[in-house]
Scaffold this motif. Structure first.
Motif, PDB file in Angstrom:
ATOM      1  N   ASP A   1       0.825  -1.209   0.000  1.00 15.83           N
ATOM      2  CA  ASP A   1       0.000   0.000   0.000  1.00 15.83           C
ATOM      3  C   ASP A   1       0.858   1.257   0.000  1.00 15.83           C
ATOM      4  O   ASP A   1       0.515   2.248  -0.634  1.00 15.83           O
ATOM      5  N   PHE A   2       1.996   1.211   0.748  1.00 14.53           N
ATOM      6  CA  PHE A   2       2.865   2.373   0.883  1.00 14.53           C
ATOM      7  C   PHE A   2       4.302   2.018   0.495  1.00 14.53           C
ATOM      8  O   PHE A   2       4.795   0.938   0.817  1.00 14.53           O
ATOM      9  N   LEU A   3       4.963   2.976  -0.165  1.00 15.43           N
ATOM     10  CA  LEU A   3       6.390   2.848  -0.464  1.00 15.43           C
ATOM     11  C   LEU A   3       7.102   4.082   0.078  1.00 15.43           C
ATOM     12  O   LEU A   3       6.776   5.214  -0.298  1.00 15.43           O
ATOM     13  N   PHE A   4       8.075   3.861   0.973  1.00 16.56           N
ATOM     14  CA  PHE A   4       8.906   4.942   1.493  1.00 16.56           C
ATOM     15  C   PHE A   4      10.198   4.948   0.681  1.00 16.56           C
ATOM     16  O   PHE A   4      10.950   3.966   0.703  1.00 16.56           O
ATOM     17  N   LEU A   5      10.469   6.043  -0.010  1.00 19.57           N
ATOM     18  CA  LEU A   5      11.512   6.041  -1.032  1.00 19.57           C
ATOM     19  C   LEU A   5      12.473   7.226  -0.889  1.00 19.57           C
ATOM     20  O   LEU A   5      12.050   8.382  -0.872  1.00 19.57           O
ATOM     21  N   ASP A   6      13.761   6.902  -0.786  1.00 20.29           N
ATOM     22  CA  ASP A   6      14.806   7.930  -0.796  1.00 20.29           C
ATOM     23  C   ASP A   6      15.076   8.320  -2.249  1.00 20.29           C
ATOM     24  O   ASP A   6      14.682   7.609  -3.180  1.00 20.29           O
ATOM     25  N   ILE A   7      15.757   9.468  -2.459  1.00 19.42           N
ATOM     26  CA  ILE A   7      16.068   9.907  -3.823  1.00 19.42           C
ATOM     27  C   ILE A   7      17.527   9.639  -4.180  1.00 19.42           C
ATOM     28  O   ILE A   7      17.831   8.976  -5.176  1.00 19.42           O
ATOM     29  N   GLU A   8      18.462  10.137  -3.370  1.00 22.89           N
ATOM     30  CA  GLU A   8      19.879  10.004  -3.706  1.00 22.89           C
ATOM     31  C   GLU A   8      20.415   8.653  -3.244  1.00 22.89           C
ATOM     32  O   GLU A   8      20.656   8.434  -2.054  1.00 22.89           O
ATOM     33  N   MET A   9      20.565   7.734  -4.206  1.00 17.95           N
ATOM     34  CA  MET A   9      21.102   6.399  -3.913  1.00 17.95           C
ATOM     35  C   MET A   9      22.113   6.035  -4.984  1.00 17.95           C
ATOM     36  O   MET A   9      21.974   6.446  -6.144  1.00 17.95           O
ATOM     37  N   PRO A  10      23.124   5.255  -4.659  1.00 13.79           N
ATOM     38  CA  PRO A  10      24.274   5.055  -5.561  1.00 13.79           C
ATOM     39  C   PRO A  10      24.000   4.225  -6.818  1.00 13.79           C
ATOM     40  O   PRO A  10      24.490   4.556  -7.896  1.00 13.79           O
ATOM     41  N   VAL A  11      23.236   3.151  -6.698  1.00 13.07           N
ATOM     42  CA  VAL A  11      23.041   2.250  -7.851  1.00 13.07           C
ATOM     43  C   VAL A  11      21.902   2.725  -8.738  1.00 13.07           C
ATOM     44  O   VAL A  11      22.011   2.776  -9.965  1.00 13.07           O
ATOM     45  N   MET A  12      20.800   3.094  -8.140  1.00 19.38           N
ATOM     46  CA  MET A  12      19.608   3.556  -8.858  1.00 19.38           C
ATOM     47  C   MET A  12      18.971   4.644  -8.005  1.00 19.38           C
ATOM     48  O   MET A  12      18.707   4.427  -6.825  1.00 19.38           O
TER      49      MET A  12
ATOM     50  N   THR B   1      11.322  10.259   1.145  1.00 23.93           N
ATOM     51  CA  THR B   1      12.096  10.654   2.330  1.00 23.93           C
ATOM     52  C   THR B   1      13.459  11.133   1.835  1.00 23.93           C
ATOM     53  O   THR B   1      14.249  10.326   1.354  1.00 23.93           O
ATOM     54  N   SER B   2      13.718  12.428   1.935  1.00 23.28           N
ATOM     55  CA  SER B   2      14.963  12.972   1.390  1.00 23.28           C
ATOM     56  C   SER B   2      15.477  14.110   2.266  1.00 23.28           C
ATOM     57  O   SER B   2      14.702  14.823   2.904  1.00 23.28           O
ATOM     58  N   LYS B   3      16.798  14.292   2.276  1.00 26.48           N
ATOM     59  CA  LYS B   3      17.389  15.413   3.015  1.00 26.48           C
ATOM     60  C   LYS B   3      17.523  16.646   2.132  1.00 26.48           C
ATOM     61  O   LYS B   3      17.981  17.698   2.597  1.00 26.48           O
ATOM     62  N   GLU B   4      17.117  16.532   0.856  1.00 28.45           N
ATOM     63  CA  GLU B   4      17.253  17.641  -0.095  1.00 28.45           C
ATOM     64  C   GLU B   4      15.879  18.145  -0.542  1.00 28.45           C
ATOM     65  O   GLU B   4      15.152  17.462  -1.263  1.00 28.45           O
ATOM     66  N   GLN B   5      15.530  19.370  -0.125  1.00 24.17           N
ATOM     67  CA  GLN B   5      14.254  19.979  -0.498  1.00 24.17           C
ATOM     68  C   GLN B   5      14.136  20.166  -2.011  1.00 24.17           C
ATOM     69  O   GLN B   5      13.031  20.174  -2.570  1.00 24.17           O
TER      70      GLN B   5
ATOM     71  N   PHE C   1       6.108  14.313   0.761  1.00 27.62           N
ATOM     72  CA  PHE C   1       7.562  14.479   0.724  1.00 27.62           C
ATOM     73  C   PHE C   1       8.016  14.781   2.144  1.00 27.62           C
ATOM     74  O   PHE C   1       7.685  15.832   2.706  1.00 27.62           O
ATOM     75  N   LEU C   2       8.765  13.856   2.744  1.00 25.60           N
ATOM     76  CA  LEU C   2       9.276  14.030   4.102  1.00 25.60           C
ATOM     77  C   LEU C   2      10.726  14.483   4.034  1.00 25.60           C
ATOM     78  O   LEU C   2      11.585  13.772   3.506  1.00 25.60           O
ATOM     79  N   LEU C   3      10.981  15.676   4.557  1.00 26.65           N
ATOM     80  CA  LEU C   3      12.335  16.211   4.566  1.00 26.65           C
ATOM     81  C   LEU C   3      13.063  15.713   5.815  1.00 26.65           C
ATOM     82  O   LEU C   3      12.609  15.909   6.940  1.00 26.65           O
TER      83      LEU C   3
END
Length: 231
Positions: A51-62, A80-84, A98-100
């Motif tokens: 139902d839910f996917l928590f997803l980071d943006i900056e990752m090394p492989v993909m 979920t990202s540290k970059e606005q 978008f969770l900062l």
């Protein structure tokens, strides 16, 4: 309330563990997958009914956007990202929130609430299903999704909707077959209920619009299972 199934895609072990702990403490969430982004994890997530996917943006492989582009399922996505700076592009993918980083538990709960509301909204937009019945010697069209419950009355059944009741010549078995929807279950010899209309229940009765309806012992386990899969 339904238990919502989740997956986490995050390359930071620390952030992943933090999310896992938050999800574990939430009784309405169940974690099925947790890893960094890769072609293998994308295939695994696509094979899950989440139902839910928590997803980071900056990752090394993909990166997160590549992962989103490869999804063949349609969960509520919470970034979920540290970059606005990624927020605008994220919402172009129609993500739910978008969770900062770092985010508070209250902010996490707010995102979950928004995702649940969207799921409810999608489910409530189901098309009308019409059933033609004879009531008071007239042909009447019933919206199946608007039926609250059906009650046996001898050689008749009483169909209760939010607007009015209909008395129809039919057996319960015959009418149950005509409903033809997985949202209906016969929980007692005298009652068929619409699962989506259940407001509260225990193992003796369910309640719909202040009407207490008894539950057959043989139906308790099935009712528990079905209500856990429906909101």
């Amino acid at each position: 309330m339904k238990t919502f199934k989740c997956a986490i895609i995050e390359d930071s072990n620390t952030q992943r563990k933090l999310l896992e702990q938050i999800i574990e403490k939430n009784k309405n969430l169940r974690l099925l997958h947790s890893s960094s982004a890769s072609s293998e994890s994308l295939a695994e997530v696509n094979a899950l009914k989440i139902d839910f996917l928590f997803l980071d943006i900056e990752m090394p492989v993909m990166n997160g956007f590549e992962f989103l582009a490869g999804l063949t399922i349609h969960p509520q996505v919470i970034i979920t990202s540290k970059e606005q700076k990624y927020a605008l592009e994220a919402f172009e993918f129609n993500v739910t929130d978008f969770l900062l980083k770092p985010f508070s538990t209250a902010r996490f709960d707010s995102a979950i609430g928004k995702a649940i509301d969207k799921i409810k909204s999608i489910k409530n937009k189901q098309p009308e299903s019409k059933l033609v019945v004879k009531h008071n010697l007239k042909q009447v069209e019933l919206n199946v999704h608007g039926i609250l419950f059906v009650e046996a009355l001898g050689d008749y059944v009483k169909v209760v909707t939010g607007e009015r009741n209909y008395i129809i010549l039919s057996t319960m078995n015959a009418f149950n077959k005509r409903l033809g929807s997985e949202n209906f279950i016969r929980i007692h010899k005298s009652y068929i209920i619409n699962l989506k209309m259940v407001e509260r229940y225990n193992h003796e009765f369910i309640e719909i619009k202040n009407k207490k309806i008894p539950i057959s012992r043989a139906k308790i386990v099935e009712l528990d299972r079905l209500l856990n899969c429906i909101d």
